[in-house]
Design an enzyme around this catalytic site. Sequence first.
Site, PDB file in Angstrom:
ATOM      1  N   HIS A  71      -4.535  13.802   0.891  1.00 35.98           N
ATOM      2  CA  HIS A  71      -4.750  12.983   2.084  1.00 35.98           C
ATOM      3  C   HIS A  71      -3.546  13.087   3.020  1.00 35.98           C
ATOM      4  CE1 HIS A  71      -5.912   9.625   4.631  1.00 35.98           C
ATOM      5  NE2 HIS A  71      -4.732   9.075   4.417  1.00 35.98           N
TER       6      HIS A  71
ATOM      7  N   ASP B 204      -8.926   0.128   1.947  1.00 36.21           N
ATOM      8  CA  ASP B 204      -8.017  -0.376   2.977  1.00 36.21           C
ATOM      9  C   ASP B 204      -8.556   0.055   4.341  1.00 36.21           C
ATOM     10  OD1 ASP B 204      -5.735  -1.768   3.805  1.00 36.21           O
ATOM     11  OD2 ASP B 204      -4.583   0.075   3.982  1.00 36.21           O
TER      12      ASP B 204
ATOM     13  N   GLU C 181      -9.410   4.200  -2.316  1.00 35.56           N
ATOM     14  CA  GLU C 181      -8.178   3.974  -3.063  1.00 35.56           C
ATOM     15  C   GLU C 181      -8.464   3.282  -4.389  1.00 35.56           C
ATOM     16  OE1 GLU C 181      -4.860   2.254  -1.021  1.00 35.56           O
ATOM     17  OE2 GLU C 181      -5.648   2.710   0.976  1.00 35.56           O
TER      18      GLU C 181
ATOM     19  N   LYS D 240      -4.366  -2.319  10.060  1.00 30.71           N
ATOM     20  CA  LYS D 240      -4.637  -2.432   8.631  1.00 30.71           C
ATOM     21  C   LYS D 240      -4.825  -3.877   8.170  1.00 30.71           C
ATOM     22  CE  LYS D 240      -3.683   1.958   7.322  1.00 30.71           C
ATOM     23  NZ  LYS D 240      -4.502   2.804   6.428  1.00 30.71           N
TER      24      LYS D 240
ATOM     25  N   THR E 142      -8.760  -5.860   3.680  1.00 29.84           N
ATOM     26  CA  THR E 142      -8.683  -4.928   2.564  1.00 29.84           C
ATOM     27  C   THR E 142      -9.655  -5.424   1.509  1.00 29.84           C
ATOM     28  OG1 THR E 142      -6.354  -4.397   2.985  1.00 29.84           O
ATOM     29  CG2 THR E 142      -7.213  -3.923   0.778  1.00 29.84           C
TER      30      THR E 142
ATOM     31  N   ASP F 271       0.845  -1.185   0.000  1.00 28.32           N
ATOM     32  CA  ASP F 271       0.000   0.000   0.000  1.00 28.32           C
ATOM     33  C   ASP F 271       0.885   1.241   0.000  1.00 28.32           C
ATOM     34  OD1 ASP F 271      -2.517   1.156  -0.085  1.00 28.32           O
ATOM     35  OD2 ASP F 271      -2.634   1.380   2.086  1.00 28.32           O
TER      36      ASP F 271
ATOM     37  N   ARG G  30      -8.173   3.504  13.303  1.00 27.35           N
ATOM     38  CA  ARG G  30      -7.320   4.660  13.582  1.00 27.35           C
ATOM     39  C   ARG G  30      -6.781   4.675  15.008  1.00 27.35           C
ATOM     40  NH1 ARG G  30      -6.067   6.181   8.471  1.00 27.35           N
ATOM     41  NH2 ARG G  30      -7.933   6.697   7.260  1.00 27.35           N
TER      42      ARG G  30
ATOM     43  N   GLU H 259     -10.854   3.816   3.546  1.00 25.57           N
ATOM     44  CA  GLU H 259      -9.923   4.580   2.722  1.00 25.57           C
ATOM     45  C   GLU H 259     -10.276   4.374   1.253  1.00 25.57           C
ATOM     46  OE1 GLU H 259      -5.985   4.976   5.525  1.00 25.57           O
ATOM     47  OE2 GLU H 259      -5.889   3.600   3.831  1.00 25.57           O
TER      48      GLU H 259
ATOM     49  N   GLU I  99     -10.452  12.407   7.835  1.00 21.63           N
ATOM     50  CA  GLU I  99     -10.355  13.768   7.301  1.00 21.63           C
ATOM     51  C   GLU I  99     -11.687  14.500   7.393  1.00 21.63           C
ATOM     52  OE1 GLU I  99      -7.946  13.604   3.384  1.00 21.63           O
ATOM     53  OE2 GLU I  99      -8.566  11.542   3.822  1.00 21.63           O
TER      54      GLU I  99
ATOM     55  N   GLN J  28      -3.993   2.204  15.140  1.00 22.21           N
ATOM     56  CA  GLN J  28      -2.882   2.746  14.358  1.00 22.21           C
ATOM     57  C   GLN J  28      -2.106   3.805  15.135  1.00 22.21           C
ATOM     58  OE1 GLN J  28      -4.171   4.237  10.568  1.00 22.21           O
ATOM     59  NE2 GLN J  28      -2.115   4.723   9.863  1.00 22.21           N
TER      60      GLN J  28
END
Length: 425
Positions: A134, A233, A201, A253, A257, A127, A237, A199, A374, A240
């Site tokens: 971002h 993905d 992507e 993570k 996915t 990834d 948070r 996410e 975000e 993380q």
Amino acid sequence: MIDHTHDIAASSWVPGADSHADFPIQNLPLGVFDPGSEEARIGAAIGDWIVDLGALAAEFSQHIRPPLGTDTLNAIFSQPADTRRALRHRLFALLSDEAHSNLVEPHLHRQVDVRMRLPFQIGDYTDFYVGIHHATNIGKLFRPDNPLLPNYKFVPIGYHGRASSVRVSGEPVVRPWGQCKPIDAAEPAYGPSQRLDYELEMGVWIAGENQLGSPVSIAAAADRIGGLCLLNDWSARDLQAWEYQPLGPFLSKSFLTTVSPWVVTAEALEPFRIAQPARLEGDPKPLPYLWDEFDQQAGAFAITLAVEIRTARMRDAGLNAHRLSSGPLSNMYWTAAQMIAHHTANGCNLKPGDLLGTGTISGPNRDAYGSLMEIAAGGTQPLALPGGEERCFLEDGDELSLRASADREGYRSIGFGPCSGRVQG
């Protein structure tokens, strides 16, 4: 390499294909499906249907026929690009000329009647972090005065992901558990993530193989792009934040996915290649191994991404999904070819069916942000949803759906199909 298969006026005899939003005859993405009573089969999407390529293998002459009797696309994408293009041309002929309908029609399956599988046996998954907006938005949450780290504009940042937990659209999103340490806590505790996020992507499927110790040049890297898909993905948070220093994401993570099941091939995407956006004045020029003039002229794609949410309460009330954001894939600071060139720069070998994620693709404004981290500003600005609900992060029952379409004047728009998952505790 734009040819007759990209003609905007091209038509298919398959019912509904010409008006299909994602899969007109100009697309012909490849995938793997399970018809229910047999082993998985290789197929191509056409409208609401799937054509079984294995059942029609005899129609592809010996010199262009890739292995079609397997249950993954790895063997097809180990072939040269000319072989895959010949397969596309023959398939286009079978589906555009009604004289072939009697031959092909018995081997059409309705998409709603089959189960899609992962298109590849994935050897490795990496990834990246090439969505500059971002990276800037997330950086501002922790480093308001200096959001981008010094290496960001010199090197495509990436980390090695977990291939075993990549799953196809529709897989349940089981809320992950791990260690979390709230700011006001003296010690961490083990429990379910309370800050689950998505996410937005794109995934890049690798074609061909370079030998260990043999880097892929930036000029040759585009040939290693077998096709694209949508990729989510999922991210915990809170896990993380506690675990990522000093080596980066781990349990936050690796739990899941999600990818869309169809591989929109590089050949189908040829009309949608566009120039990579110019770097801002003062940004460093990439080192020579990452710079190619043709890649700068045609290394980006005219693809628009979007993500929608539908909560359990919205489903119960009969409310439609709510769009969270939408924006162009060209918000990538590095091209897919630059990602490949850098990945192999140390001699790392990429194999057919390896998967690269772009990292979250966001825009400069809230309506183009590619994650709740975000949109909700790290949980400080809740997002209002239809029906009176709010979200900072995902709750059980929430369903996320990613969508994408390639659009360019003079060409038929093509899409990627669904990439969705529903959170469960």
